[in-house]
Scaffold this active site. Structure first.
Site, PDB file in Angstrom:
ATOM      1  N   ALA B   6       0.541  -1.283   0.362  1.00 12.17           N
ATOM      2  CA  ALA B   6       0.165  -0.041   0.031  1.00 12.17           C
ATOM      3  C   ALA B   6       1.045   1.156  -0.149  1.00 12.17           C
ATOM      4  O   ALA B   6       1.155   1.348   0.866  1.00 12.17           O
ATOM      5  CB  ALA B   6      -0.782  -0.038   0.917  1.00 12.17           C
ATOM      6  N   SER B  13       5.833   4.661   3.151  1.00 16.26           N
ATOM      7  CA  SER B  13       5.462   3.290   2.591  1.00 16.26           C
ATOM      8  C   SER B  13       5.909   3.477   0.947  1.00 16.26           C
ATOM      9  O   SER B  13       6.386   2.326   0.632  1.00 16.26           O
ATOM     10  CB  SER B  13       3.767   3.620   1.553  1.00 16.26           C
ATOM     11  OG  SER B  13       3.493   4.930   0.937  1.00 16.26           O
ATOM     12  N   MET B  32      -4.443   3.705  -2.364  1.00 19.46           N
ATOM     13  CA  MET B  32      -6.131   3.654  -2.687  1.00 19.46           C
ATOM     14  C   MET B  32      -6.731   4.834  -3.092  1.00 19.46           C
ATOM     15  O   MET B  32      -6.104   5.722  -2.019  1.00 19.46           O
ATOM     16  CB  MET B  32      -6.194   3.292  -1.062  1.00 19.46           C
ATOM     17  CG  MET B  32      -6.682   1.757  -0.984  1.00 19.46           C
ATOM     18  SD  MET B  32      -7.121   1.213   0.859  1.00 19.46           S
ATOM     19  CE  MET B  32      -6.081   2.234   2.436  1.00 19.46           C
ATOM     20  N   CYS B 101     -10.304   4.259   9.246  1.00 14.05           N
ATOM     21  CA  CYS B 101      -9.885   3.891   7.754  1.00 14.05           C
ATOM     22  C   CYS B 101      -8.594   2.723   7.536  1.00 14.05           C
ATOM     23  O   CYS B 101      -8.831   1.579   7.037  1.00 14.05           O
ATOM     24  CB  CYS B 101      -8.969   4.800   7.295  1.00 14.05           C
ATOM     25  SG  CYS B 101      -8.180   4.973   5.627  1.00 14.05           S
ATOM     26  N   CYS B 197      -7.143  13.435   6.378  1.00 13.54           N
ATOM     27  CA  CYS B 197      -6.703  13.144   4.728  1.00 13.54           C
ATOM     28  C   CYS B 197      -8.278  13.966   3.756  1.00 13.54           C
ATOM     29  O   CYS B 197      -7.950  14.828   2.681  1.00 13.54           O
ATOM     30  CB  CYS B 197      -6.306  12.461   4.060  1.00 13.54           C
ATOM     31  SG  CYS B 197      -8.145  11.114   4.175  1.00 13.54           S
TER      32      CYS B 197
END
Lengths: 397, 353
Positions: B6, B13, B32, B101, B197
């Protein structure tokens, strides 16, 4: 096996188009605005391309403006009609709920500038009628814009009849013919469109090149300021090679149109019949009033995105909805417009066949899609809920 | 082994994906897409998952030479995170959408997607460690205490832990940045994400109103004895422990001590009224898969990044765990997570009631 079934997104360039372009990338690279012979040769090629595209549309070369593609042509067509309308105090536009975003977003822009927009409802079979268009036209309507064929579900709209309604009521008519060109006859003399958008890469021409047809008397509003290219309608050094490639590709497509359409239609119907055997699936859009190569299905209980990724693993290039949203796959506004519920609109698959498709490819597609749908359903908690009756099915078995 | 990485577009990441490759994994990168920005001109802020960030992730994937895709999870995000966010604020509790999330998107929908795509594991850039001992998976704090994210991962089940990798758990943030610099990642110096976000401007109450389509309903500020002190602007604007933005002038500073959705009131009190020695957390999840049968001593966090507090934990039969802290705690906030530790080990966690 690699099977490209995403020809509605873009097509492979034809050999003819590539060959036609090469001299203008290599030898005749002059600027059409230059006085020297290298420039003038390029200018001649550009005008020759314009003539040939005009002939394909049964139009006059003066009615053809080269653009960067379908989106620019749509923008320019709508803004042109709006500017002409505004001069007469007409600030109303009629369109449909399932146009391409190049149209819908331009209409949004007009709304912010004080225009009123009426979007015609689309019937569950993916069609609008001339009667709907006639009923929506008002005293202050300056434009009706209806696509010739839908980019997702491929339904072919009655643009000849809608054009006639507009002509009778004295309203400009634009059609986004990006998906239709090369597949359906377009005739500026017989059909009543005043503005029409084309994109070269949808019929085996190069990307980044399009055409706006604007009927004599309708002068396109300039979107790009600068030099006097395209008779002042679009500034910027012309993409000569692309224009030449587009002309070659369109001529080829128009020449072979009838036999190609007949062959593709038979393959399309074979594919539709094969996919219909998948339980809880549904064809999106009318079965017969659709583009020869377009097949679009909803499958209950799966995500379109997973389906695409797994098909890609099997060498099949397909799509879910249109390819125009940046790397993403939203529930399609087209499928929502024809009344598919959200959960089903997510599980859609568009297969758009190329001219080189054959029965073996169709049978491979049917097998691969059926297997993949079954695999995904086997892993889907949502599908298990549907099968156990914890959640009602939306589509018929 | 095939691993789905991800990638948010951030430095962590990105380095996680690189480390997986260096471990010889077959890596597939993904981002995503969680929501549509309503207005493309909206300020960007320091958040984690916009489309521009997906472009950064794509650039890193290209550099690493791994396949990459953007997955559209807007619908799941809306249902599992945004709806819950609105529901919580409107019922007077303060949610932690980042935990939701992680729980429902990253280790829910995305983990299922990994399985569908034939990936054996999912990897993220979280700072936490997974270890295996006596056939059980353990969740442990990150080696870098300043970056530890185990608090937002307390809900992971044995099955999820078995299929997850946190390549950064044993690294310091400075090391991660150094690796990114060394490999010339576009995002090596990108600031850490901070805001939510989907609320880039930081206006949480405004986001609640926008998402629910309803304006906050004004009501009464009360003192601890129930006397009216003034008018509040809708309970979603307040969270327990808040002092600023109350719009009241009183002699001594006042703090939000309680929120009641039932009668639409916000109770204010002096600083002392915020402190409490006990708390209860429901919907409790134990990493081991089994709830302890007897009370035990542990250390607990009741908010992100809080130093752990020594406490006695009393597991109840109903999935509720009562906590008795050695020291009174400031602003025990309903809706936030309570996470229990034994040294580096995460024992489990639940939602404060």
């Amino acid at each position: 096996m690699y099977l490209y079934a995403d020809n509605a997104a873009t097509t492979k360039m034809s050999r003819t188009a590539i060959e036609a372009m090469l001299p203008f990338l290599d030898g005749v690279y002059g600027n059409p605005s230059s006085l020297h012979s290298c420039g003038q040769k390029a200018k001649e090629a550009l005008e020759d391309a314009r003539d040939r595209i005009a002939r394909c549309l049964n139009a006059s070369p003066r009615e053809i403006t080269f653009t960067s593609g379908g989106s620019e042509s749509d923008n320019q067509a709508i803004l042109t009609a709006a500017a002409l309308g505004a001069k007469k105090g007409k600030r109303h536009v009629v369109s449909t709920a399932f146009e391409h975003h190049a149209v819908l977003h331009t209409l949004k822009k007009l709304e912010r500038q004080g225009f009123a927009v009426t979007l015609l409802d689309v019937a569950p079979n993916g069609l609008v009628t001339p009667e709907q268009a006639a009923a929506a036209i008002r005293e202050d309507t300056c434009l009706v814009t209806v696509m010739a064929a839908n980019n997702e579900i491929g339904t072919v709209q009655p643009i000849v009849e809608i054009g006639a309604v507009c002509r009778e009521k004295g309203v400009l008519f634009h059609t986004d013919a990006v998906q239709a060109a090369g597949h359906l006859p377009l005739d500026a003399a017989a059909q009543h469109f005043d503005l029409l958008s084309l994109s070269a890469h949808k019929f085996h021409g190069p990307k980044g090149c399009g055409v706006l047809f604007a009927r004599r008397g309708v002068t396109p509003e300039r979107l790009i300021e600068g030099g006097a290219q395209e008779r002042g309608r679009r500034a910027g050094t012309e993409n000569v090679a692309a224009a030449v490639g587009m002309a070659a590709a369109l001529e080829e497509a128009v020449r072979d149109m009838a036999p190609t359409a007949a062959r593709l239609t038979a393959l399309r119907d074979r594919l539709i019949d094969g996919l219909r055997r998948i339980p809880y699936s549904a064809l999106n859009g009318d079965r017969s009033a659709r583009l020869p190569g377009n097949v679009n299905f909803c499958f209950e209980g799966i995500e379109g995105e997973s389906l695409l990724l797994l098909l890609d693993d099997k060498g099949i290039a397909a799509s879910s909805g249109s390819a125009c949203t940046s790397g993403s796959l939203d529930p399609s506004h087209v499928l929502l417009a024809i009344g598919r519920p959200h959960e089903v609109a997510h599980g859609s698959l568009r297969l758009s066949l190329g001219e080189d498709a054959d029965e073996a490819q169709i049978d491979y597609l049917i097998r691969a899609v059926s297997e993949t749908v079954a695999y995904l359903r086997g892993m889907s908690p949502l599908w298990h809920d549907l099968e156990n009756g914890r959640r009602p099915h939306v589509l018929a078995r | 082994m095939k691993v789905l990485a991800a990638m948010s577009g951030g430095v962590d990441s990105s380095v996680a994906a690189l480390l997986l490759l260096e471990r010889g994994r077959h890596v597939v990168g993904c981002t995503m897409k969680l929501f549509d920005r309503a207005d493309p001109d909206e300020p960007r802020g320091r958040t984690c998952c916009s489309l521009d960030d997906a472009e950064d992730a794509r650039a890193v994937a290209r550099r690493l030479g791994i396949p990459y895709a953007v997955f559209n999870f807007t619908e799941a995000f809306s249902g599992e995170v945004l709806d819950r966010f609105v529901r919580c604020y409107r019922s007077g509790v303060t949610p932690n959408p980042c935990i939701d999330c992680n729980r429902y998107l990253k280790f829910g929908a995305l983990l299922r997607r990994a399985e569908v795509l034939g990936c054996d594991r999912l990897a993220t850039g979280h700072y936490a460690r997974i270890e295996r001992k006596n056939g059980r998976y353990l969740l442990k704090k990150a080696l870098d205490p300043s970056k530890d994210q185990s608090y937002v991962l307390y809900f992971l089940s044995q099955d999820q832990l078995a299929r997850t990798e946190f390549p950064l758990g044993g690294l310091l943030k400075a090391e991660v940045r150094a690796i990114a610099e060394r490999h010339g990642f576009v995002n090596a110096r990108k600031p850490d994400s901070q805001d939510l976000c989907f609320v880039p401007d930081g206006d949480v109450a405004g986001a609640v109103e926008r998402l629910s389509g309803r304006a906050g309903e004004p009501g009464a500020f009360l003192d601890p004895d129930g006397r009216i002190l003034g008018r509040h602007q809708g309970i979603a604007r307040y969270t327990v422990g808040q002092r600023r933005g109350l719009g009241l002038s009183a002699g001594a500073p006042l703090y939000v001590c309680g929120i009641s959705a039932a009668d639409n009131t916000v109770t204010l009190g002096p600083r002392e009224a915020l402190f409490s020695s006990e708390a209860a957390a429901g919907d409790f999840h134990w990493i081991s898969g089994e709830a302890p049968k007897t009370p035990f001593r542990c250390r607990a966090r009741i908010r992100y990044r809080q130093p752990e507090q020594p406490a006695l934990a009393v597991p109840g039969a109903d999935g509720v765990v009562r906590l008795w802290f050695d020291e009174p705690q400031r602003a025990v906030t309903p809706g936030q997570a309570a996470v229990l530790y034994d040294g580096d080990l995460v024992l489990g966690g639940g939602t404060l009631l």
